[in-house]
Design a protein around this motif. Sequence first.
Motif, PDB file in Angstrom:
ATOM      1  N   GLU A 141       0.825  -1.211   0.000  1.00 51.61           N
ATOM      2  CA  GLU A 141       0.000   0.000   0.000  1.00 51.61           C
ATOM      3  C   GLU A 141       0.860   1.262   0.000  1.00 51.61           C
ATOM      4  N   GLY A 142       0.339   2.289  -0.655  1.00 55.02           N
ATOM      5  CA  GLY A 142       0.955   3.611  -0.620  1.00 55.02           C
ATOM      6  C   GLY A 142       2.296   3.719  -1.314  1.00 55.02           C
ATOM      7  N   LYS A 143       2.608   2.805  -2.245  1.00 49.89           N
ATOM      8  CA  LYS A 143       3.942   2.792  -2.828  1.00 49.89           C
ATOM      9  C   LYS A 143       3.962   2.967  -4.346  1.00 49.89           C
ATOM     10  N   GLU A 200      -0.528  15.423  -5.745  1.00 50.20           N
ATOM     11  CA  GLU A 200      -1.187  15.987  -6.929  1.00 50.20           C
ATOM     12  C   GLU A 200      -2.339  15.106  -7.380  1.00 50.20           C
ATOM     13  N   ASP A 201      -3.468  15.725  -7.716  1.00 53.20           N
ATOM     14  CA  ASP A 201      -4.650  15.014  -8.178  1.00 53.20           C
ATOM     15  C   ASP A 201      -4.415  14.561  -9.616  1.00 53.20           C
ATOM     16  N   LEU A 202      -4.031  13.301  -9.795  1.00 54.96           N
ATOM     17  CA  LEU A 202      -3.741  12.794 -11.131  1.00 54.96           C
ATOM     18  C   LEU A 202      -5.000  12.523 -11.934  1.00 54.96           C
ATOM     19  N   SER A 203      -6.133  12.287 -11.254  1.00 55.82           N
ATOM     20  CA  SER A 203      -7.351  11.959 -11.992  1.00 55.82           C
ATOM     21  C   SER A 203      -7.775  13.098 -12.901  1.00 55.82           C
ATOM     22  N   ARG A 204      -7.396  14.326 -12.554  1.00 57.33           N
ATOM     23  CA  ARG A 204      -7.791  15.460 -13.392  1.00 57.33           C
ATOM     24  C   ARG A 204      -7.134  15.404 -14.768  1.00 57.33           C
ATOM     25  N   HIS A 205      -6.087  14.590 -14.918  1.00 60.12           N
ATOM     26  CA  HIS A 205      -5.393  14.504 -16.205  1.00 60.12           C
ATOM     27  C   HIS A 205      -5.920  13.366 -17.068  1.00 60.12           C
ATOM     28  N   ALA A 206      -6.968  12.693 -16.595  1.00 59.17           N
ATOM     29  CA  ALA A 206      -7.520  11.587 -17.379  1.00 59.17           C
ATOM     30  C   ALA A 206      -7.953  12.063 -18.755  1.00 59.17           C
ATOM     31  N   ILE A 207      -8.525  13.253 -18.835  1.00 57.16           N
ATOM     32  CA  ILE A 207      -9.032  13.740 -20.116  1.00 57.16           C
ATOM     33  C   ILE A 207      -7.931  14.135 -21.069  1.00 57.16           C
ATOM     34  N   THR A 208      -6.694  14.273 -20.589  1.00 62.71           N
ATOM     35  CA  THR A 208      -5.606  14.683 -21.479  1.00 62.71           C
ATOM     36  C   THR A 208      -4.741  13.504 -21.900  1.00 62.71           C
ATOM     37  N   ARG A 209      -5.163  12.263 -21.565  1.00 59.94           N
ATOM     38  CA  ARG A 209      -4.237  11.145 -21.738  1.00 59.94           C
ATOM     39  C   ARG A 209      -3.912  10.851 -23.195  1.00 59.94           C
ATOM     40  N   GLN A 210      -4.695  11.373 -24.140  1.00 58.27           N
ATOM     41  CA  GLN A 210      -4.380  11.135 -25.532  1.00 58.27           C
ATOM     42  C   GLN A 210      -3.425  12.187 -26.101  1.00 58.27           C
ATOM     43  N   LEU A 211      -3.096  13.209 -25.321  1.00 57.20           N
ATOM     44  CA  LEU A 211      -2.248  14.283 -25.810  1.00 57.20           C
ATOM     45  C   LEU A 211      -0.769  13.958 -25.657  1.00 57.20           C
ATOM     46  N   GLU A 212       0.051  14.479 -26.551  1.00 59.09           N
ATOM     47  CA  GLU A 212       1.502  14.431 -26.421  1.00 59.09           C
ATOM     48  C   GLU A 212       2.020  13.024 -26.137  1.00 59.09           C
ATOM     49  N   THR A 213       1.597  12.067 -26.948  1.00 58.05           N
ATOM     50  CA  THR A 213       1.971  10.680 -26.690  1.00 58.05           C
ATOM     51  C   THR A 213       3.436  10.398 -26.964  1.00 58.05           C
ATOM     52  N   ASP A 214       4.154  11.396 -27.490  1.00 59.37           N
ATOM     53  CA  ASP A 214       5.585  11.205 -27.690  1.00 59.37           C
ATOM     54  C   ASP A 214       6.370  11.439 -26.411  1.00 59.37           C
ATOM     55  N   GLU A 215       5.698  11.970 -25.372  1.00 57.41           N
ATOM     56  CA  GLU A 215       6.383  12.279 -24.118  1.00 57.41           C
ATOM     57  C   GLU A 215       6.410  11.038 -23.223  1.00 57.41           C
ATOM     58  N   ILE A 216       7.062   9.991 -23.650  1.00 59.07           N
ATOM     59  CA  ILE A 216       7.071   8.749 -22.884  1.00 59.07           C
ATOM     60  C   ILE A 216       8.087   8.831 -21.754  1.00 59.07           C
ATOM     61  N   LYS A 217       7.612   8.566 -20.523  1.00 58.78           N
ATOM     62  CA  LYS A 217       8.479   8.572 -19.346  1.00 58.78           C
ATOM     63  C   LYS A 217       8.449   7.191 -18.704  1.00 58.78           C
ATOM     64  N   SER A 218       9.511   6.848 -18.018  1.00 57.60           N
ATOM     65  CA  SER A 218       9.609   5.493 -17.477  1.00 57.60           C
ATOM     66  C   SER A 218       8.970   5.343 -16.112  1.00 57.60           C
ATOM     67  N   LYS A 219       8.794   6.454 -15.376  1.00 50.83           N
ATOM     68  CA  LYS A 219       8.293   6.325 -14.022  1.00 50.83           C
ATOM     69  C   LYS A 219       7.243   7.385 -13.759  1.00 50.83           C
ATOM     70  N   VAL A 220       6.321   7.059 -12.847  1.00 53.77           N
ATOM     71  CA  VAL A 220       5.353   8.041 -12.392  1.00 53.77           C
ATOM     72  C   VAL A 220       5.787   8.617 -11.060  1.00 53.77           C
ATOM     73  N   SER A 221       6.209   7.760 -10.137  1.00 51.68           N
ATOM     74  CA  SER A 221       6.542   8.230  -8.800  1.00 51.68           C
ATOM     75  C   SER A 221       8.037   8.423  -8.624  1.00 51.68           C
ATOM     76  N   ASN A 222       8.405   9.005  -7.483  1.00 55.14           N
ATOM     77  CA  ASN A 222       9.801   9.198  -7.100  1.00 55.14           C
ATOM     78  C   ASN A 222      10.583   9.962  -8.167  1.00 55.14           C
ATOM     79  N   SER A 223      10.005  11.031  -8.698  1.00 57.78           N
ATOM     80  CA  SER A 223      10.613  11.797  -9.775  1.00 57.78           C
ATOM     81  C   SER A 223      11.365  12.997  -9.224  1.00 57.78           C
ATOM     82  N   ALA A 224      12.628  13.164  -9.636  1.00 57.81           N
ATOM     83  CA  ALA A 224      13.410  14.320  -9.187  1.00 57.81           C
ATOM     84  C   ALA A 224      12.791  15.634  -9.631  1.00 57.81           C
TER      85      ALA A 224
END
Length: 524
Positions: free
Chosen positions: A472-474, A482-506
């Motif tokens: 849990e919580g990891k 940050e409220d990530l659910s608000r970005h659900a509607i933008t998930r089709q945008l900028e698909t070239d911006e592929i990142k390897s991680k969601v959490s623990n970002s510098a």
Amino acid sequence: MAEISLAEIKSIAAETSDWIWGTAQGAFNERQTTSQIIVDAVIGMIPLVGDATAVRDLIAVTIRLCNEPQRREQVFEWVLLVILLFALIPVAGGVIKGVGRLALKVGKNAAENSKVLTETIQFLNRMGRGNAVKWLKQLDVLKYQNELIGKFTDFCTSIADTISEVLKSRIGQLLSGDMRTKLQRVQTGLLTLRDLGGKMIPQALKELNAKLKVLQELVYQGEVHTLATGQKNLTREAEALMLRNEVRAAIKAGKWPQNLLSGKLTDPDVQKQLADWFDRSKIAEGWPDLLRKQVELPGHGKTKYYNSLCTFSGKIAAWGPEQFAGQTIYRAFGPGGKLAGPSNAGGYFWGAGAIPQNAKAWREMAAVLDEWNANGLIVLVTFPPLARIQHEPELMQALKGWHGSIAEQFGDKIKNQFLAGGGKQVGMNDLPATLATKITELGEAAKAGKLGSGEVMGVRIEVRKTSWTEVEGKYGYAEGGEDLSRHAITRQLETDEIKSKVSNSAPVAAARAGNQGKQKETAR
């Protein structure tokens, strides 16, 4: 009635063409200044006069779409159209039209976006919207979807009918063959656009809303820093926002988007999309109804989607006894934890394919949010060969399910969690009562501390401890809450911006620091 002279006909034609051109060029002016936008929006708030302004701009966009069919599938063309349609909604519509035109300037440049925010707040203040900041934060254009589709349908139908009347009239008979052909082409185009509206307007609204969200996010915890402390601080806030895009880019680049579908099942576009995803005729043959219920989803406003369908991403296959034969399916469950209550061994959704070997693989690939399941135990159900299943008529009848890739999930109660999905699942009918009861009994005994196994109808059942730690919580968390659910509607945008991680970002940590310590670190 006196005959109309040739001179009068020429005069009417000249005046009509001048009016069409003069009213149409408003939306063709792609370099409108903020002052021009304000004037348009003010006019748009006044009955009758406002309608004339809306007609001017809508004529420009619709004629362009009628004459240039290749533009009809371009979402940006519909974004502009949607902005103009707002002018037909009494009072607030004119203001939203102005804000929308300003929002079109939003891009990837943080400094430019901060300027757009400043212009938007100034615009709202001039329009007398009271607390401009509060108004902007609460603006939800998605709730106008059905009204806008209705307005557009009426608009297209009205003009198409008018063209029919013109072509039938005496003056219409005097028009040149070339002019009549052009009018007929516009009429046909309008009817085509009218039918496309139900498909394209929702897409355009999502694009517009995504741009507005950028402005809303620049309003930091209820304060617009440009009004309080000047442009420099706002720019710093904007830069911090862009740094947090490490998280949003990972979401947008997700490979397993939900099968989102709303609207009536009789709609041809809806039927076409369903046919691309799965064989709907199987429902009548006893497969689970993926279209039985519509719900609101985190991050998607008030629009309702078919919730069983959107747990899948892409193609969905119908599984029968032949596909279940020899397969092992599984469900993680447990007595509950800090973030979720108890969960059950039996249920509708089961994991299919490789059994996850750790919490990370299960949590992320199966997209099981922390708020749903605390885990601790796993039940494995292994079906016998087909020949054995065929000796169990009740089992043969029950084994009907949908198999496919698991879609991404955004947290609802826990807003700062996003899980990418990509594993395999099967949503299936209720198992025969004796088999379902045995699974439940073994599950409840395991939650009480007694592991066990059994066999019913040739189906092998085994309950194990997962022994997974830090469940849990990891996984899948954005820093700073940050409220990530608000970005659900933008998930089709900028698909070239592929990142390897969601959490623990510098960069996310840097953004938190740049926000002057106002965000608290989420407990791990």
